[in-house]
Design an enzyme around this catalytic site. Structure first.
Site, PDB file in Angstrom:
ATOM      1  N   TYR A   1      40.403  33.169  42.856  1.00 46.32           N
ATOM      2  CA  TYR A   1      39.932  34.420  42.251  1.00 46.32           C
ATOM      3  C   TYR A   1      41.133  35.297  41.940  1.00 46.32           C
ATOM      4  O   TYR A   1      42.016  35.490  42.778  1.00 46.32           O
ATOM      5  CB  TYR A   1      38.998  35.151  43.221  1.00 46.32           C
ATOM      6  CG  TYR A   1      38.507  36.487  42.703  1.00 46.32           C
ATOM      7  CD1 TYR A   1      37.342  36.594  41.956  1.00 46.32           C
ATOM      8  CD2 TYR A   1      39.222  37.670  42.976  1.00 46.32           C
ATOM      9  CE1 TYR A   1      36.886  37.820  41.493  1.00 46.32           C
ATOM     10  CE2 TYR A   1      38.778  38.900  42.513  1.00 46.32           C
ATOM     11  CZ  TYR A   1      37.610  38.968  41.768  1.00 46.32           C
ATOM     12  OH  TYR A   1      37.170  40.184  41.301  1.00 46.32           O
TER      13      TYR A   1
ATOM     14  N   GLU B   1      38.663  40.182  35.070  1.00 44.08           N
ATOM     15  CA  GLU B   1      38.385  39.299  36.202  1.00 44.08           C
ATOM     16  C   GLU B   1      38.373  37.845  35.755  1.00 44.08           C
ATOM     17  O   GLU B   1      37.733  37.496  34.768  1.00 44.08           O
ATOM     18  CB  GLU B   1      37.026  39.662  36.806  1.00 44.08           C
ATOM     19  CG  GLU B   1      36.632  38.806  38.001  1.00 44.08           C
ATOM     20  CD  GLU B   1      35.247  39.158  38.511  1.00 44.08           C
ATOM     21  OE1 GLU B   1      35.154  39.807  39.571  1.00 44.08           O
ATOM     22  OE2 GLU B   1      34.256  38.801  37.834  1.00 44.08           O
TER      23      GLU B   1
END
Length: 384
Positions: free
Chosen positions: A109, A194
């Site tokens: 991530y 993101e």
């Protein structure tokens, strides 16, 4: 303002973030034909909605043939997809993105966000990407580290590489990716960029398997290339109509219609209603640019909702939005409405007396109260 996945990826790729080859499909026939572009034996078919949780809800599928791609596109287009993040109403799938499937060995991530404390760009990283990250984050578990990422200098690269190494991403390719994303973040005035997951493939490549970008809504006028996505932000026709009339509104499933000027006051009212075991039917924030006629339109939307049994009006007149302006809008709405549910009114601040007089002069079914606590208690009683 959120951008769909395919547009988020296009934006990041422009700055050097690697993404899988793919195409946007708006029909099943086009999808089958365009599969030849990808030169792969496996395909990922992804519904393009703004909410997350698509995979768990059947909105993301891996298939092996172009005909299967066409079938999945046919299944998704025009249908409502309900995920944990859409709520029970779901979102209509208006487009589908098809990509070459990646041979992934690990998911990470990586994200950039605006740090409100410093005004800098905050870098977030975790060695647990994908659905696992979302599940852990939902439980409020600390699953990532953060640091501020500055200009692309040798010293800053050394710092960022050390930070990423702590989360299993210390390779130069990821450092390059982080600074590329930072440049796109700043130049496009984003509030979020993101990558989840940031996939590491069997060949050792780092690729953004999924991405989400959010543009500062106050900066949209400087980025006309994103204006076409503005309509996607309104997942409900009522909310879209309210926005068109200078009213921020989110539809909920309660019985008390809430009319408030100011987001903070609106949130306070919601907290008080819920603490008192009531159920708000909406969130409303009347913008300072709203005229009495626009306010009337917002109230009419509440009166047309069969679930609304009572309207709670709590406004503070001051500056541009005055108490009598709001009262005029409420009176106009009631004057044109077929349903006239009870109204609990608390108006304070500038022109408050005039506003309350307007409500009484127009013979609305109104009860005037002095405090917010009294307003909440009476509204809950009437809605029951």
């Amino acid at each position: 303002m959120l951008l769909p996945e395919y547009r988020s990826k296009e934006l990041l790729a422009k700055y050097g973030v690697p993404i899988p080859p793919g195409f946007l499909a708006r029909s099943s026939n086009d999808a089958e034909t365009l599969c030849a572009r990808l030169n792969t034996s496996r395909y990922v078919v992804k519904s393009q909605i703004l909410a997350g949780g698509r995979g768990l809800a059947g909105g993301v599928k891996i298939v092996d043939t172009p005909s299967a791609v066409g079938a999945e596109v046919e299944r998704l287009l025009g249908h409502v997809l309900v995920t944990d993040q859409t709520g029970p109403r779901g979102e209509i799938v208006q487009s589908v993105y098809v990509e070459a499937a990646l041979d992934i060995v690990d998911n990470f991530y990586l994200a950039l966000a605006l740090d409100s404390a410093t005004g800098g760009v905050m870098l977030l990283a975790s060695e647990k990407g994908g659905v696992e990250f979302e599940e852990r984050a939902r439980m409020d578990d600390t699953v990532y580290g953060t640091t501020i990422i500055g200009e692309d200098t040798p010293e800053e690269r050394k710092k960022i590489k050390a930070f990423l190494s702590e989360h299993g991403m210390g390779e130069d390719a990821v450092v390059d990716l982080a600074f590329a994303a930072r440049k796109g973040f700043i130049e496009n005035e984003l509030t979020l960029a993101e990558v989840n997951p940031l996939a590491k493939t069997r060949r050792g490549d780092w690729i953004a398997a999924d991405a989400k970008a959010a543009l500062d809504p106050n900066a949209v006028f400087r980025h006309p290339e994103f204006e076409e996505f503005a309509h996607l932000q309104h997942r409900d026709a009522i909310e879209a109509e309210a926005q068109a009339n200078d009213i921020n509104m989110v539809k909920l499933d309660g019985t008390i219609g809430v009319v408030v000027n100011g987001a903070g006051l609106g949130l306070a009212m919601h907290d008080m209603i819920i603490e008192a075991k009531g159920r708000p039917a909406n969130f409303m924030d009347i913008r300072t640019t709203a005229t009495s006629l626009k306010i009337a339109k917002g109230v009419q939307l509440l009166l047309s909702d069969p679930n609304v049994r009572c309207i709670l009006l709590n406004v503070h007149g001051g500056g541009i939005t005055l108490g009598d302006t709001v009262a005029e809008g409420v009176s106009v709405a009631y004057g044109h409405a077929k349903r006239k549910v009870p109204l609990v009114a608390r108006i304070s601040g500038q022109n408050a007396d005039r506003g309350l007089a307007i409500l009484k002069e127009h013979r609305l079914p109104v009860e005037v109260v002095d405090t917010m606590s009294d307003a909440v208690a009476r509204a809950i009683a009437l809605a029951s």
